[in-house]
Motif scaffolding. Structure first.
Motif, PDB file in Angstrom:
ATOM      1  N   LEU B  86      43.186 -51.953  70.355  1.00 40.14           N
ATOM      2  CA  LEU B  86      43.122 -51.908  71.821  1.00 40.14           C
ATOM      3  C   LEU B  86      43.469 -50.510  72.315  1.00 40.14           C
ATOM      4  O   LEU B  86      42.791 -49.939  73.167  1.00 40.14           O
ATOM      5  CB  LEU B  86      44.081 -52.949  72.410  1.00 40.14           C
ATOM      6  N   ALA B  87      44.540 -49.941  71.743  1.00 38.48           N
ATOM      7  CA  ALA B  87      44.962 -48.599  72.146  1.00 38.48           C
ATOM      8  C   ALA B  87      43.888 -47.575  71.793  1.00 38.48           C
ATOM      9  O   ALA B  87      43.590 -46.674  72.579  1.00 38.48           O
ATOM     10  CB  ALA B  87      46.279 -48.243  71.470  1.00 38.48           C
ATOM     11  N   GLN B  88      43.293 -47.713  70.607  1.00 34.50           N
ATOM     12  CA  GLN B  88      42.238 -46.781  70.197  1.00 34.50           C
ATOM     13  C   GLN B  88      41.055 -46.847  71.160  1.00 34.50           C
ATOM     14  O   GLN B  88      40.477 -45.831  71.533  1.00 34.50           O
ATOM     15  CB  GLN B  88      41.767 -47.116  68.776  1.00 34.50           C
ATOM     16  N   THR B  89      40.714 -48.085  71.554  1.00 37.76           N
ATOM     17  CA  THR B  89      39.575 -48.266  72.454  1.00 37.76           C
ATOM     18  C   THR B  89      39.838 -47.610  73.814  1.00 37.76           C
ATOM     19  O   THR B  89      38.995 -46.892  74.348  1.00 37.76           O
ATOM     20  CB  THR B  89      39.281 -49.768  72.638  1.00 37.76           C
ATOM     21  N   PHE B  90      41.022 -47.840  74.356  1.00 42.62           N
ATOM     22  CA  PHE B  90      41.391 -47.202  75.627  1.00 42.62           C
ATOM     23  C   PHE B  90      41.377 -45.690  75.493  1.00 42.62           C
ATOM     24  O   PHE B  90      40.897 -44.980  76.368  1.00 42.62           O
ATOM     25  CB  PHE B  90      42.802 -47.649  76.060  1.00 42.62           C
ATOM     26  N   LEU B  91      41.920 -45.211  74.368  1.00 44.89           N
ATOM     27  CA  LEU B  91      42.014 -43.774  74.134  1.00 44.89           C
ATOM     28  C   LEU B  91      40.622 -43.150  74.159  1.00 44.89           C
ATOM     29  O   LEU B  91      40.403 -42.124  74.803  1.00 44.89           O
ATOM     30  CB  LEU B  91      42.682 -43.529  72.777  1.00 44.89           C
ATOM     31  N   VAL B  92      39.668 -43.770  73.474  1.00 46.61           N
ATOM     32  CA  VAL B  92      38.321 -43.212  73.423  1.00 46.61           C
ATOM     33  C   VAL B  92      37.647 -43.338  74.790  1.00 46.61           C
ATOM     34  O   VAL B  92      37.101 -42.371  75.321  1.00 46.61           O
ATOM     35  CB  VAL B  92      37.465 -43.919  72.343  1.00 46.61           C
ATOM     36  N   TYR B  93      37.743 -44.538  75.400  1.00 49.67           N
ATOM     37  CA  TYR B  93      36.984 -44.774  76.640  1.00 49.67           C
ATOM     38  C   TYR B  93      37.531 -43.941  77.805  1.00 49.67           C
ATOM     39  O   TYR B  93      36.804 -43.182  78.426  1.00 49.67           O
ATOM     40  CB  TYR B  93      37.002 -46.259  76.995  1.00 49.67           C
ATOM     41  N   TYR B  94      38.825 -44.089  78.077  1.00 50.38           N
ATOM     42  CA  TYR B  94      39.381 -43.349  79.217  1.00 50.38           C
ATOM     43  C   TYR B  94      39.712 -41.907  78.843  1.00 50.38           C
ATOM     44  O   TYR B  94      39.677 -41.017  79.693  1.00 50.38           O
ATOM     45  CB  TYR B  94      40.598 -44.075  79.785  1.00 50.38           C
ATOM     46  N   GLY B  95      40.025 -41.681  77.554  1.00 54.02           N
ATOM     47  CA  GLY B  95      40.298 -40.322  77.084  1.00 54.02           C
ATOM     48  C   GLY B  95      39.058 -39.448  77.216  1.00 54.02           C
ATOM     49  O   GLY B  95      39.119 -38.329  77.715  1.00 54.02           O
ATOM     50  N   ALA B  96      37.917 -39.979  76.797  1.00 54.43           N
ATOM     51  CA  ALA B  96      36.670 -39.207  76.873  1.00 54.43           C
ATOM     52  C   ALA B  96      36.372 -38.837  78.323  1.00 54.43           C
ATOM     53  O   ALA B  96      35.860 -37.755  78.603  1.00 54.43           O
ATOM     54  CB  ALA B  96      35.507 -40.008  76.289  1.00 54.43           C
ATOM     55  N   GLY B  97      36.745 -39.739  79.235  1.00 55.49           N
ATOM     56  CA  GLY B  97      36.508 -39.483  80.655  1.00 55.49           C
ATOM     57  C   GLY B  97      37.210 -38.228  81.144  1.00 55.49           C
ATOM     58  O   GLY B  97      36.719 -37.523  82.017  1.00 55.49           O
ATOM     59  N   GLN B  98      38.382 -37.936  80.552  1.00 53.68           N
ATOM     60  CA  GLN B  98      39.144 -36.758  80.963  1.00 53.68           C
ATOM     61  C   GLN B  98      38.463 -35.464  80.514  1.00 53.68           C
ATOM     62  O   GLN B  98      38.718 -34.411  81.061  1.00 53.68           O
ATOM     63  CB  GLN B  98      40.558 -36.789  80.357  1.00 53.68           C
TER      64      GLN B  98
END
Lengths: 258, 249
Positions: B86-98
């Protein structure tokens, strides 16, 4: 009667047997709220605050009951009420026909329009379903806004993305994954004034279609507790009459939200 | 064929009616649920499939790699097995947005803009780590004599791996790999939190309109069916690939 309702009915009977016949005599009312919907309800330094919370406290004072608050994720807020985790939802929940099938509502305690928000460099000027065909639109899931997007805009050819929290929706608008979002005007007014919200602006008309947006925001209560509905209605009328409501309104907004 | 399918469909609906499933809900969301199943299958097949290809070099790097290659491979699986999906998914999805501007400059934003691609990307990285650990274990279970015999026959290392080590390791790793596939089917529900309408996403949508717990029951049944299919296929595969190991039957 479906299996699920049969189980629910059995659970309710057990719950009724355990709690006894004290349903008429309210001393403590447990209030469920989301805590992630500023300025209406939000958590700051571990404390739950906002317009909804101040209204709830004022209503409880008029009803002469003690109120406790429970924070609950939005998409489970009605099931948790039905499961008896708390007795009333005071969380900016709009009174709609769809929700009335599940729970009862008090009279409205505020009513604000819905509106689209987009980025400042966006070329969107017209927010009709035809104009937004092919665009990606976002909203918080399980809300009047998401229902409206699903039923009107998705059918007209827009892609609809739904998020668990309004904050996630804001984030993806900033990130450019959605072209516009549909939300409550007052919530967005608050957000547009923050640092993150500086990117964005209101666009298009205000939406008040009763079929989707209901008749304002009320207190959600189990259908088995009609006396609690009556108590809330009386209390809402009282705070409207004696100026308590006006005071709370002025604390948060420079305009009348009723 | 068509009439057989129709009969099956009618039988399914009748069975559902018998256990008390709401036909009204069925009419409104039945087809969307099938869409959801399709998206879930795509997620799982793509990520586990690509993961299977990437896991081999990673596993061999763990066994054969020099000090730094082996350590890098270890660090990779250590990270992806040690943090929540779950954390990895958030990291990629919202992280990429940054990093939208940088990603646009690199010409990669179209990929990270799409929630489905983000989910496939994260799931692939995650399952690669698990699969490589399974394969590493399988390779190391093989007797050392296998490689020595291959060398004695004058086979190159590549050829020895391709013809001798990898087929045997695949057989040994088959069960745990099937397990990983089943775990991924269930983990793929995480995609629903980043706006992908997989089976779980559709279920949540249906629940948010109907408030009927029954929809979660449908989702459970559909996940069970998928897992059961995998289980049966894996039984067949195992009998076929490991037939030299089966004593009885």
């Amino acid at each position: 009667m479906s299996l699920a309702t049969r189980i629910a009915a059995a659970a309710l009977m057990i719950a009724a047997a355990v709690t006894g016949a004290s349903a008429k005599d309210w001393k403590v009312v447990r209030v469920g709220t989301e805590g992630a919907y500023p300025p209406f309800n939000y958590i700051e330094n571990g404390e739950i605050k906002g317009f909804d919370i101040d209204i709830a406290k004022a209503l409880c004072a008029k009803m002469k009951v003690e109120c406790t608050f429970v924070a609950q994720d939005w998409d489970g807020i009605i099931p948790a009420l039905l499961a008896g985790k708390y007795d009333a939802i005071i969380a900016s929940m709009s009174i709609t026909e769809e929700r009335k099938k599940q729970i009862a509502f008090s009279n409205k305690y505020y009513n604000t329009p819905a509106t689209f928000v987009t980025t400042k460099d966006s070329k969107i000027t017209d927010t009709s379903p035809e104009a937004l065909k092919g665009k990606v639109l976002g909203a918080q899931a399980s809300t009047i806004h998401s229902n409206y997007l699903e039923d009107v805009y998705a059918k007209a050819g827009a892609e609809v993305k739904l998020y668990p929290k309004i904050d996630d929706t804001h984030l993806d608008l900033v990130n450019g994954r959605i072209d516009a979002l549909l939300s409550d005007k007052v919530v967005e007014l608050e957000w547009l004034n923050t640092k993150d919200g500086a990117c964005c602006k209101f666009v298009g008309a205000e939406y008040k279609d009763k079929k989707y947006f209901g008749e304002g925001v009320g207190v959600g209560i189990r259908k088995d507790d009609p006396e609690l509905v009556a108590m809330f209605n009386k209390a809402i009328a009282e705070i409207r009459a004696d100026g308590t409501y006006k005071k709370i309104n002025e604390k948060y907004f420079p305009f009348d939200v009723y | 064929m068509q009439s057989l399918l129709d009969m099956l469909g009618a039988g399914f609906l009748q069975l559902m009616g018998l256990i008390g499933l709401n036909s009204d809900l069925m009419a409104r969301y039945g087809l969307r649920f099938l869409d959801g199943v399709w998206v879930t299958l795509q997620l799982v097949v793509l990520s586990v499939g690509i993961g299977a290809l990437l896991a081999w070099p990673l596993a061999i790097a763990r066994v054969e790699g020099g000090k730094w290659t082996a350590r890098a491979a270890f660090a990779y699986s250590y990270f992806f097995r040690g943090t929540p999906l779950l954390a990895q998914t958030f990291l990629v999805y919202y992280g990429a947005g940054q990093f939208r501007e940088q990603l646009t400059a690199l010409g990669l934003w179209w990929f990270f803009r799409d929630a489905f691609y983000c989910a496939v990307f994260t799931f692939t990285l995650n399952t690669t780590a698990y699969q490589s650990e399974i394969l590493r274990g399988a390779i190391q279970t093989l007797p050392i004599g296998q490689m020595e015999a291959a060398k004695a026959l004058g086979l190159s290392k590549l050829k020895a791996y391709w013809t001798i080590i990898m087929p045997q390791a695949a057989g040994i790793g088959l069960r745990p790999l099937g397990n990983e596939l089943i775990l991924m089917i269930k983990s793929s529900a995480i995609a629903s939190v980043i706006t992908v309408y997989d089976l779980m996403g559709v279920t949540r949508l249906a629940f948010s309109r109907s408030y009927d717990m029954e929809v979660y029951l449908w989702a459970a049944v559909l996940y069970l069916v998928m897992v059961e299919v995998v289980r049966r296929v894996w039984d067949r595969l195992e009998r076929r690939l490991n037939r030299h190991l089966l004593v009885s039957r």
